[in-house]
Design an enzyme around this catalytic site. Structure first.
Site, PDB file in Angstrom:
ATOM      1  N   CYS A 151      -7.872   2.081  -3.090  1.00  0.00           N
ATOM      2  CA  CYS A 151      -6.688   1.419  -3.674  1.00  0.00           C
ATOM      3  C   CYS A 151      -7.076   0.737  -4.984  1.00  0.00           C
ATOM      4  CB  CYS A 151      -6.103   0.432  -2.681  1.00  0.00           C
ATOM      5  SG  CYS A 151      -5.438   1.202  -1.187  1.00  0.00           S
ATOM      6  N   ARG A 171      -4.272   1.432  -7.798  1.00  0.00           N
ATOM      7  CA  ARG A 171      -3.205   2.429  -7.731  1.00  0.00           C
ATOM      8  C   ARG A 171      -2.063   1.973  -6.838  1.00  0.00           C
ATOM      9  NH1 ARG A 171      -2.902   4.894  -2.909  1.00  0.00           N
ATOM     10  NH2 ARG A 171      -4.720   4.704  -1.547  1.00  0.00           N
ATOM     11  N   SER A 172      -2.396   1.205  -5.784  1.00  0.00           N
ATOM     12  CA  SER A 172      -1.408   0.799  -4.787  1.00  0.00           C
ATOM     13  C   SER A 172      -1.791  -0.570  -4.261  1.00  0.00           C
ATOM     14  CB  SER A 172      -1.368   1.815  -3.642  1.00  0.00           C
ATOM     15  OG  SER A 172      -0.531   1.373  -2.587  1.00  0.00           O
ATOM     16  N   ASP A 174      -0.616  -3.648  -1.419  1.00  0.00           N
ATOM     17  CA  ASP A 174       0.159  -4.291  -0.367  1.00  0.00           C
ATOM     18  C   ASP A 174       0.235  -5.776  -0.739  1.00  0.00           C
ATOM     19  OD1 ASP A 174       1.000  -5.600   1.924  1.00  0.00           O
ATOM     20  OD2 ASP A 174      -0.323  -4.514   3.286  1.00  0.00           O
ATOM     21  N   ILE A 216       6.042  -4.346  -0.824  1.00  0.00           N
ATOM     22  CA  ILE A 216       6.178  -5.190   0.362  1.00  0.00           C
ATOM     23  C   ILE A 216       6.624  -4.299   1.505  1.00  0.00           C
ATOM     24  CG2 ILE A 216       7.466  -7.086   1.435  1.00  0.00           C
ATOM     25  CD1 ILE A 216       7.725  -8.364  -1.310  1.00  0.00           C
TER      26      ILE A 216
END
Length: 289
Positions: A151, A171-172, A174, A216
């Site tokens: 990530c 890249r991503s 949470d 989210i």
């Protein structure tokens, strides 16, 4: 109150008001239900590590565990889950690919390409070169085994006088669990920047965090609203958050006082926090795996 809380709550409100719901998500909750998210693209936050340390106080951040994970990736790099657990990192078993590892990911890649030694040597020998890139996204490694794709996968390092600046590309993210303002990922990489700066003779300078897709999870919306409520209870003026904030209280300070300048000698005992009094209780966050 710290600007990281303001940034986090503003980002939460933005996602809840303007986020897009994803389709056909890969992750699933433990009960098998698809883990949907609401997301925005291209979130950027910048900090000056000489005057601020990004750690949220609206909930407790497990900062020691966060730093220990950085050790498993960059200092004693490994992809073996039992070795990670021996170093105090206990949460990777859900991503076991069946052989006791997380696949050719993270620490495996750092070790295979000697990424940290290459970085440190480049900073020392060619400080103003513009090729100081540490990439965990190696296509051959990703194709060789299963495993969660990295990530937070790329760091770019630049010397600026007496300072070492760093940009983290993710890249991503949470948001509530890890990637949000003052969250686990920012704690981790701010501390890595402090470590590399110490090992190369510089002061940690500008830290910029770019998240390409920050989300989210649908089962984190209650927790997101609780963070907003905690901010409201602290009477934070969300409209004033423009990336800088005049502290009314003593800011949290991360101290880093190692006995050696050798990157491989640093330990968790070299870090300590001042003025860190997060709001409790901790939030319960169900993970999508």
């Amino acid at each position: 109150m710290m600007e990281f809380n303001l940034l986090l709550v503003n980002d939460i409100r933005n996602i809840l008001a303007n986020g897009t719901k994803d389709e056909n998500p890969r992750p699933k909750y433990e009960d098998g239900t698809p883990a949907y998210t609401y997301f925005v693209n291209h979130v950027v936050r910048t900090y000056n590590l000489q005057t601020e340390f990004p750690i949220c106080t609206l909930r407790p951040i497990a900062w020691k565990s966060a730093i220990r994970e950085i050790f498993t990736i960059y200092q004693k790099p490994t992809n073996v889950i039992s070795e990670m657990e021996d170093m105090g990192v206990k949460w990777w078993n859900d991503w076991n690919i069946g052989d006791g590892t997380i696949g050719h990911r993270y620490g495996y890649t750092v070790k295979k390409y000697d990424l940290i030694n290459n970085l440190i040597n480049d900073i020392k020998t060619n400080p103003y070169g513009r090729r100081k890139i540490v990439s965990l996204w190696q296509e051959n490694d990703l194709r060789e085994t299963d495993g969660l794709a990295p990530c937070a996968f790329l760091t770019i390092w630049n010397v600026r006088g007496e300072y070492l600046d760093m940009c983290l590309i993710q890249r991503s993210g949470d948001m509530i669990t890890a990637s949000g303002a003052g969250g686990v990922n920012e704690v981790q990489y701010a501390c890595l920047q402090m470590m590399i700066a110490k090992a190369t003779g510089y002061k940690p300078g500008k830290f910029t965090h770019f998240v390409a897709n920050e989300q989210i999870y649908d089962r984190h919306i209650d927790a997101a609203n609780e963070l907003i409520n905690r901010a409201n209870a602290q009477k934070l003026d969300l409209s004033t958050c423009n990336g800088h904030y005049d502290y009314e209280f003593e800011p949290v300070k991360m101290n880093f006082n190692p006995k050696s300048n050798n990157f491989y000698d640093f330990s968790i005992e070299d870090f300590s926090l001042e003025n860190y009094n997060p709001i409790k209780p901790q939030l319960k966050l169900e993970l999508g795996v």
